[in-house]
Write a protein that holds these residues in place. Sequence first.
Motif, PDB file in Angstrom:
ATOM      1  N   GLU A 264      -1.922  10.101 -11.867  1.00  0.00           N
ATOM      2  CA  GLU A 264      -3.032  11.051 -12.012  1.00  0.00           C
ATOM      3  C   GLU A 264      -2.530  12.396 -12.533  1.00  0.00           C
ATOM      4  O   GLU A 264      -3.210  13.049 -13.340  1.00  0.00           O
ATOM      5  CB  GLU A 264      -3.767  11.214 -10.685  1.00  0.00           C
ATOM      6  CG  GLU A 264      -4.629  10.006 -10.361  1.00  0.00           C
ATOM      7  CD  GLU A 264      -5.225  10.054  -8.966  1.00  0.00           C
ATOM      8  OE1 GLU A 264      -6.278   9.429  -8.748  1.00  0.00           O
ATOM      9  OE2 GLU A 264      -4.627  10.712  -8.090  1.00  0.00           O
TER      10      GLU A 264
ATOM     11  N   ASN B 141      -8.553   6.598 -13.168  1.00  0.00           N
ATOM     12  CA  ASN B 141      -8.701   7.548 -12.054  1.00  0.00           C
ATOM     13  C   ASN B 141      -9.921   7.247 -11.188  1.00  0.00           C
ATOM     14  O   ASN B 141      -9.824   7.227  -9.954  1.00  0.00           O
ATOM     15  CB  ASN B 141      -8.850   8.979 -12.585  1.00  0.00           C
ATOM     16  CG  ASN B 141      -7.531   9.594 -13.010  1.00  0.00           C
ATOM     17  OD1 ASN B 141      -6.501   8.942 -12.987  1.00  0.00           O
ATOM     18  ND2 ASN B 141      -7.569  10.843 -13.415  1.00  0.00           N
TER      19      ASN B 141
ATOM     20  N   ILE C  83      -6.568   0.963   0.881  1.00  0.00           N
ATOM     21  CA  ILE C  83      -5.288   1.313   1.522  1.00  0.00           C
ATOM     22  C   ILE C  83      -5.477   2.378   2.605  1.00  0.00           C
ATOM     23  O   ILE C  83      -6.468   3.074   2.637  1.00  0.00           O
ATOM     24  CB  ILE C  83      -4.238   1.792   0.484  1.00  0.00           C
ATOM     25  CG1 ILE C  83      -4.719   3.062  -0.236  1.00  0.00           C
ATOM     26  CG2 ILE C  83      -3.917   0.697  -0.487  1.00  0.00           C
ATOM     27  CD1 ILE C  83      -3.669   3.577  -1.214  1.00  0.00           C
TER      28      ILE C  83
ATOM     29  N   ARG D 251      -7.735   3.007  -3.329  1.00  0.00           N
ATOM     30  CA  ARG D 251      -7.722   3.946  -2.202  1.00  0.00           C
ATOM     31  C   ARG D 251      -8.775   3.615  -1.156  1.00  0.00           C
ATOM     32  O   ARG D 251      -8.638   3.984   0.004  1.00  0.00           O
ATOM     33  CB  ARG D 251      -7.918   5.379  -2.723  1.00  0.00           C
ATOM     34  CG  ARG D 251      -6.698   5.929  -3.437  1.00  0.00           C
ATOM     35  CD  ARG D 251      -6.796   7.431  -3.627  1.00  0.00           C
ATOM     36  NE  ARG D 251      -5.559   8.002  -4.116  1.00  0.00           N
ATOM     37  CZ  ARG D 251      -5.350   8.391  -5.365  1.00  0.00           C
ATOM     38  NH1 ARG D 251      -6.315   8.280  -6.272  1.00  0.00           N
ATOM     39  NH2 ARG D 251      -4.192   8.895  -5.746  1.00  0.00           N
ATOM     40  N   GLN D 252      -9.822   2.914  -1.571  1.00  0.00           N
ATOM     41  CA  GLN D 252     -10.843   2.504  -0.598  1.00  0.00           C
ATOM     42  C   GLN D 252     -10.298   1.470   0.378  1.00  0.00           C
ATOM     43  O   GLN D 252     -10.838   1.278   1.470  1.00  0.00           O
ATOM     44  CB  GLN D 252     -12.060   1.934  -1.319  1.00  0.00           C
ATOM     45  CG  GLN D 252     -12.915   2.975  -2.004  1.00  0.00           C
ATOM     46  CD  GLN D 252     -13.969   2.354  -2.913  1.00  0.00           C
ATOM     47  OE1 GLN D 252     -14.118   1.128  -2.970  1.00  0.00           O
ATOM     48  NE2 GLN D 252     -14.687   3.189  -3.656  1.00  0.00           N
TER      49      GLN D 252
ATOM     50  N   ALA E 253       0.836  -1.209   0.000  1.00  0.00           N
ATOM     51  CA  ALA E 253       0.000   0.000   0.000  1.00  0.00           C
ATOM     52  C   ALA E 253       0.863   1.249   0.000  1.00  0.00           C
ATOM     53  O   ALA E 253       0.588   2.211  -0.745  1.00  0.00           O
ATOM     54  CB  ALA E 253      -0.929  -0.007   1.207  1.00  0.00           C
TER      55      ALA E 253
ATOM     56  N   LEU F 196       0.172   6.272  -7.646  1.00  0.00           N
ATOM     57  CA  LEU F 196      -1.163   6.693  -8.064  1.00  0.00           C
ATOM     58  C   LEU F 196      -1.226   8.200  -8.266  1.00  0.00           C
ATOM     59  O   LEU F 196      -1.804   8.685  -9.250  1.00  0.00           O
ATOM     60  CB  LEU F 196      -2.213   6.258  -7.039  1.00  0.00           C
ATOM     61  CG  LEU F 196      -2.352   4.754  -6.797  1.00  0.00           C
ATOM     62  CD1 LEU F 196      -3.521   4.479  -5.856  1.00  0.00           C
ATOM     63  CD2 LEU F 196      -2.536   3.991  -8.094  1.00  0.00           C
ATOM     64  N   THR F 197      -0.610   8.935  -7.346  1.00  0.00           N
ATOM     65  CA  THR F 197      -0.595  10.402  -7.469  1.00  0.00           C
ATOM     66  C   THR F 197       0.156  10.832  -8.722  1.00  0.00           C
ATOM     67  O   THR F 197      -0.291  11.717  -9.461  1.00  0.00           O
ATOM     68  CB  THR F 197       0.060  11.034  -6.224  1.00  0.00           C
ATOM     69  OG1 THR F 197      -0.684  10.641  -5.066  1.00  0.00           O
ATOM     70  CG2 THR F 197       0.083  12.550  -6.327  1.00  0.00           C
TER      71      THR F 197
ATOM     72  N   PHE G  49      -8.216   3.285  -9.527  1.00  0.00           N
ATOM     73  CA  PHE G  49      -7.453   3.928  -8.455  1.00  0.00           C
ATOM     74  C   PHE G  49      -8.342   4.193  -7.223  1.00  0.00           C
ATOM     75  O   PHE G  49      -7.886   4.086  -6.080  1.00  0.00           O
ATOM     76  CB  PHE G  49      -6.821   5.231  -8.930  1.00  0.00           C
ATOM     77  CG  PHE G  49      -5.786   5.051 -10.025  1.00  0.00           C
ATOM     78  CD1 PHE G  49      -5.329   3.791 -10.389  1.00  0.00           C
ATOM     79  CD2 PHE G  49      -5.275   6.155 -10.690  1.00  0.00           C
ATOM     80  CE1 PHE G  49      -4.395   3.641 -11.403  1.00  0.00           C
ATOM     81  CE2 PHE G  49      -4.336   6.017 -11.707  1.00  0.00           C
ATOM     82  CZ  PHE G  49      -3.890   4.748 -12.069  1.00  0.00           C
ATOM     83  N   ASP G  50      -9.610   4.544  -7.460  1.00  0.00           N
ATOM     84  CA  ASP G  50     -10.519   4.753  -6.338  1.00  0.00           C
ATOM     85  C   ASP G  50     -10.712   3.485  -5.532  1.00  0.00           C
ATOM     86  O   ASP G  50     -10.806   3.508  -4.300  1.00  0.00           O
ATOM     87  CB  ASP G  50     -11.882   5.257  -6.833  1.00  0.00           C
ATOM     88  CG  ASP G  50     -11.927   6.766  -7.025  1.00  0.00           C
ATOM     89  OD1 ASP G  50     -10.870   7.415  -6.799  1.00  0.00           O
ATOM     90  OD2 ASP G  50     -12.981   7.297  -7.406  1.00  0.00           O
TER      91      ASP G  50
ATOM     92  N   LYS H 160       0.871   4.281  -3.126  1.00  0.00           N
ATOM     93  CA  LYS H 160       0.330   5.641  -2.967  1.00  0.00           C
ATOM     94  C   LYS H 160       1.008   6.683  -3.848  1.00  0.00           C
ATOM     95  O   LYS H 160       0.334   7.406  -4.587  1.00  0.00           O
ATOM     96  CB  LYS H 160       0.386   6.054  -1.493  1.00  0.00           C
ATOM     97  CG  LYS H 160      -0.616   5.337  -0.622  1.00  0.00           C
ATOM     98  CD  LYS H 160      -0.445   5.742   0.846  1.00  0.00           C
ATOM     99  CE  LYS H 160      -1.386   4.952   1.741  1.00  0.00           C
ATOM    100  NZ  LYS H 160      -1.195   5.287   3.174  1.00  0.00           N
TER     101      LYS H 160
END
Length: 232
Positions: free
Chosen positions: A169, A221, A232, A229-230, A158, A165-166, A225-226, A162
């Motif tokens: 995006e 995105n 991690i 993030r749900q 995780a 992913l940033t 990716f969402d 992170k």
Amino acid sequence: MMILTIDTTVANIVKEVPRTGDLFRELRIDFCCGGKIPLHQAVKERGLDVEEVLAQVLEVERKQAQHDRKLPSSLEPVELIAHIQEKYHVKLREELPALTPYVTKLVKVHGERYPHIIRVNEIFKHLKRELLDHTDDEDKNVFPLIKEFFLNPSTETANLLKPHLTELEDEHENAGNLLKELNEITNSFQPPDEACGTHRLVLKRLADLEADTFHHIHLENNVLFDRVRQVI
């Protein structure tokens, strides 16, 4: 959904079933500037059989409907990654190099008459480099991490994910901005009335690239990716 017949205009057929654009390109039927005529007239002008062409149109419509029934957003993360790679990454690696000589020819032949084409060439080169590097990074580094995370979740994976992913995006936003500029300077990819075949081909394929890329970015995105993030 509009019922497609031989009386439906070529433009409306492509509007309803975008993939018929590929069929019309193969048959050399103009669906852009000359698309506001009934299918039977366009087919007659090309010396083709109208019933046969309509059958091909309806087959494309059937396949598109079949494909659209399974929404990518309903796929599990590992399946969604495979869908993104097969539908978008493979196509980008084929289309961007294939389109390059046409863009190069266009700027050489018409760059002086249409100065904005010079900027189109610059943006396309930048976009090509960015998208190919971006998809390579996803396939080689980020997507394997996401698969590993969903198969064997861990804090370590995780934390590795992170920043990736940033960064992705941010790259998506940059690609989107380049496509928006392309759209603006080409008047939404509309060719001038006197545009040659190469000019029209380039603008149509850039329009397709824009549509595909925005769908591609949306799936990454706002779906993939969402979901990461749900968790991690």
